[in-house]
Motif scaffolding. Structure first.
Motif, mmCIF file in Angstrom:
data_model
loop_
_atom_site.group_PDB
_atom_site.id
_atom_site.type_symbol
_atom_site.label_atom_id
_atom_site.label_comp_id
_atom_site.label_asym_id
_atom_site.label_seq_id
_atom_site.Cartn_x
_atom_site.Cartn_y
_atom_site.Cartn_z
ATOM 1 N N THR A 152 0.829 -1.198 0.000
ATOM 2 C CA THR A 152 0.000 0.000 0.000
ATOM 3 C C THR A 152 0.871 1.257 0.000
ATOM 4 N N ASP A 153 0.254 2.370 -0.380
ATOM 5 C CA ASP A 153 0.974 3.649 -0.345
ATOM 6 C C ASP A 153 1.451 3.965 1.070
ATOM 7 N N ARG A 154 0.632 3.640 2.058
ATOM 8 C CA ARG A 154 1.019 3.891 3.457
ATOM 9 C C ARG A 154 2.239 3.045 3.838
ATOM 10 N N ALA A 155 2.262 1.809 3.420
ATOM 11 C CA ALA A 155 3.409 0.942 3.716
ATOM 12 C C ALA A 155 4.680 1.496 3.077
ATOM 13 N N VAL A 156 4.591 1.935 1.830
ATOM 14 C CA VAL A 156 5.757 2.505 1.153
ATOM 15 C C VAL A 156 6.209 3.786 1.845
ATOM 16 N N GLU A 157 5.258 4.593 2.281
ATOM 17 C CA GLU A 157 5.596 5.813 3.028
ATOM 18 C C GLU A 157 6.369 5.461 4.309
ATOM 19 N N LEU A 158 5.881 4.476 5.053
ATOM 20 C CA LEU A 158 6.556 4.063 6.288
ATOM 21 C C LEU A 158 7.928 3.459 5.999
ATOM 22 N N VAL A 159 8.037 2.699 4.917
ATOM 23 C CA VAL A 159 9.328 2.132 4.505
ATOM 24 C C VAL A 159 10.331 3.263 4.285
ATOM 25 N N ASN A 160 9.926 4.285 3.548
ATOM 26 C CA ASN A 160 10.828 5.394 3.255
ATOM 27 C C ASN A 160 11.244 6.142 4.514
ATOM 28 N N ILE A 161 10.313 6.366 5.418
ATOM 29 C CA ILE A 161 10.626 7.046 6.678
ATOM 30 C C ILE A 161 11.608 6.215 7.496
ATOM 31 N N ALA A 162 11.334 4.922 7.611
ATOM 32 C CA ALA A 162 12.203 4.040 8.395
ATOM 33 C C ALA A 162 13.594 3.945 7.771
ATOM 34 N N ALA A 163 13.660 3.848 6.456
ATOM 35 C CA ALA A 163 14.952 3.744 5.772
ATOM 36 C C ALA A 163 15.768 5.016 5.946
ATOM 37 N N GLU A 164 15.123 6.164 5.845
ATOM 38 C CA GLU A 164 15.833 7.428 6.044
ATOM 39 C C GLU A 164 16.339 7.548 7.481
ATOM 40 N N ALA A 165 15.529 7.124 8.441
ATOM 41 C CA ALA A 165 15.947 7.162 9.847
ATOM 42 C C ALA A 165 17.145 6.247 10.073
ATOM 43 N N ALA A 166 17.095 5.051 9.503
ATOM 44 C CA ALA A 166 18.201 4.104 9.652
ATOM 45 C C ALA A 166 19.475 4.661 9.023
ATOM 46 N N ALA A 167 19.347 5.251 7.842
ATOM 47 C CA ALA A 167 20.514 5.819 7.158
ATOM 48 C C ALA A 167 21.124 6.953 7.973
ATOM 49 N N GLU A 168 20.282 7.737 8.607
ATOM 50 C CA GLU A 168 20.779 8.847 9.429
ATOM 51 C C GLU A 168 21.660 8.346 10.571
ATOM 52 N N LYS A 169 21.366 7.158 11.064
ATOM 53 C CA LYS A 169 22.161 6.560 12.141
ATOM 54 C C LYS A 169 23.212 5.592 11.606
ATOM 55 N N LEU A 170 23.537 5.749 10.315
ATOM 56 C CA LEU A 170 24.621 5.009 9.653
ATOM 57 C C LEU A 170 24.397 3.507 9.536
ATOM 58 N N ALA A 171 23.135 3.121 9.355
ATOM 59 C CA ALA A 171 22.838 1.707 9.102
ATOM 60 C C ALA A 171 23.504 1.276 7.805
ATOM 61 N N GLN A 172 23.812 0.006 7.723
ATOM 62 C CA GLN A 172 24.461 -0.545 6.543
ATOM 63 C C GLN A 172 23.468 -1.338 5.703
ATOM 64 N N GLU A 173 23.665 -1.264 4.407
ATOM 65 C CA GLU A 173 22.944 -2.108 3.451
ATOM 66 C C GLU A 173 21.440 -2.149 3.691
ATOM 67 N N ILE A 174 20.819 -0.995 3.640
ATOM 68 C CA ILE A 174 19.373 -0.901 3.834
ATOM 69 C C ILE A 174 18.679 -1.358 2.559
ATOM 70 N N VAL A 175 17.764 -2.281 2.712
ATOM 71 C CA VAL A 175 17.011 -2.792 1.567
ATOM 72 C C VAL A 175 15.578 -3.047 2.030
ATOM 73 N N ALA A 176 14.625 -2.884 1.119
ATOM 74 C CA ALA A 176 13.216 -3.119 1.441
ATOM 75 C C ALA A 176 12.597 -3.991 0.360
ATOM 76 N N TYR A 177 11.742 -4.893 0.788
ATOM 77 C CA TYR A 177 11.058 -5.805 -0.132
ATOM 78 C C TYR A 177 9.545 -5.690 0.022
ATOM 79 N N ASP A 178 8.854 -5.750 -1.093
ATOM 80 C CA ASP A 178 7.404 -5.823 -1.118
ATOM 81 C C ASP A 178 7.042 -7.302 -0.978
ATOM 82 N N VAL A 179 6.573 -7.688 0.200
ATOM 83 C CA VAL A 179 6.253 -9.091 0.470
ATOM 84 C C VAL A 179 4.742 -9.342 0.482
ATOM 85 N N SER A 180 3.981 -8.358 -0.021
ATOM 86 C CA SER A 180 2.520 -8.446 0.051
ATOM 87 C C SER A 180 1.939 -9.630 -0.706
ATOM 88 N N ASP A 181 2.610 -10.087 -1.752
ATOM 89 C CA ASP A 181 2.111 -11.259 -2.485
ATOM 90 C C ASP A 181 2.427 -12.570 -1.766
#
Length: 133
Positions: free
Chosen positions: A4-33
């Motif tokens: 959903t659009d909401r899920a993608v929005e939350l993914v982007n927020i979480a990924a940006e937050a993780a990157a800000e704290k120097l997380a490594q190898e951030i990746v996201a998968y659409d597992v809805s199917d």
């Protein structure tokens, strides 16, 4: 079915937050199917327990600001693999050793990857980090 659009929005927020704290190898998968319990998984890692906790704190704070609260949290005590379940998304923050050992990317590699904002991809390990690529 796609995330959903909401899920993608939350993914982007979480990924940006993780990157800000120097997380490594951030990746996201659409597992809805594949799963009915969530739309997306985010995976990221850090070289030590303290940084894992820092990433967790930043993700929770940013998602709280977006009106999302975790329905479940696991692994916080050890700081080696923390799972944050927001129903729409599940965030896995792993110590790099756990990430290499469990290989969640191999498990979900057939799922479509969600494109993350350029600044939210995190740092990738290099041979200079003492890791064979």
């Amino acid at each position: 079915m796609t995330a959903t659009d909401r899920a993608v929005e939350l993914v982007n927020i979480a990924a940006e937050a993780a990157a800000e704290k120097l997380a490594q190898e951030i990746v996201a998968y659409d597992v809805s199917d594949q799963l009915v319990i969530t739309d997306a998984f985010i995976l990221c890692s850090a070289p030590n327990d303290r940084q894992v906790r820092s990433i967790v704190d930043e993700i929770e704070e940013r998602l709280r600001g977006a009106g999302a609260k975790p329905v479940r949290r696991e692994g916080e005590r050890d700081g080696r693999w923390v799972l944050l379940d927001y129903a729409d998304i599940v965030v896995h923050i792993q110590h790099e050793e756990e990430r290499g050992h469990y290989g969640l990317e191999r498990l979900w590699k057939d799922c479509p990857e969600i494109t993350l904002p350029e600044g939210a991809k995190g740092r990738f390990r290099t041979p200079a980090d003492g890791v064979d690529l």
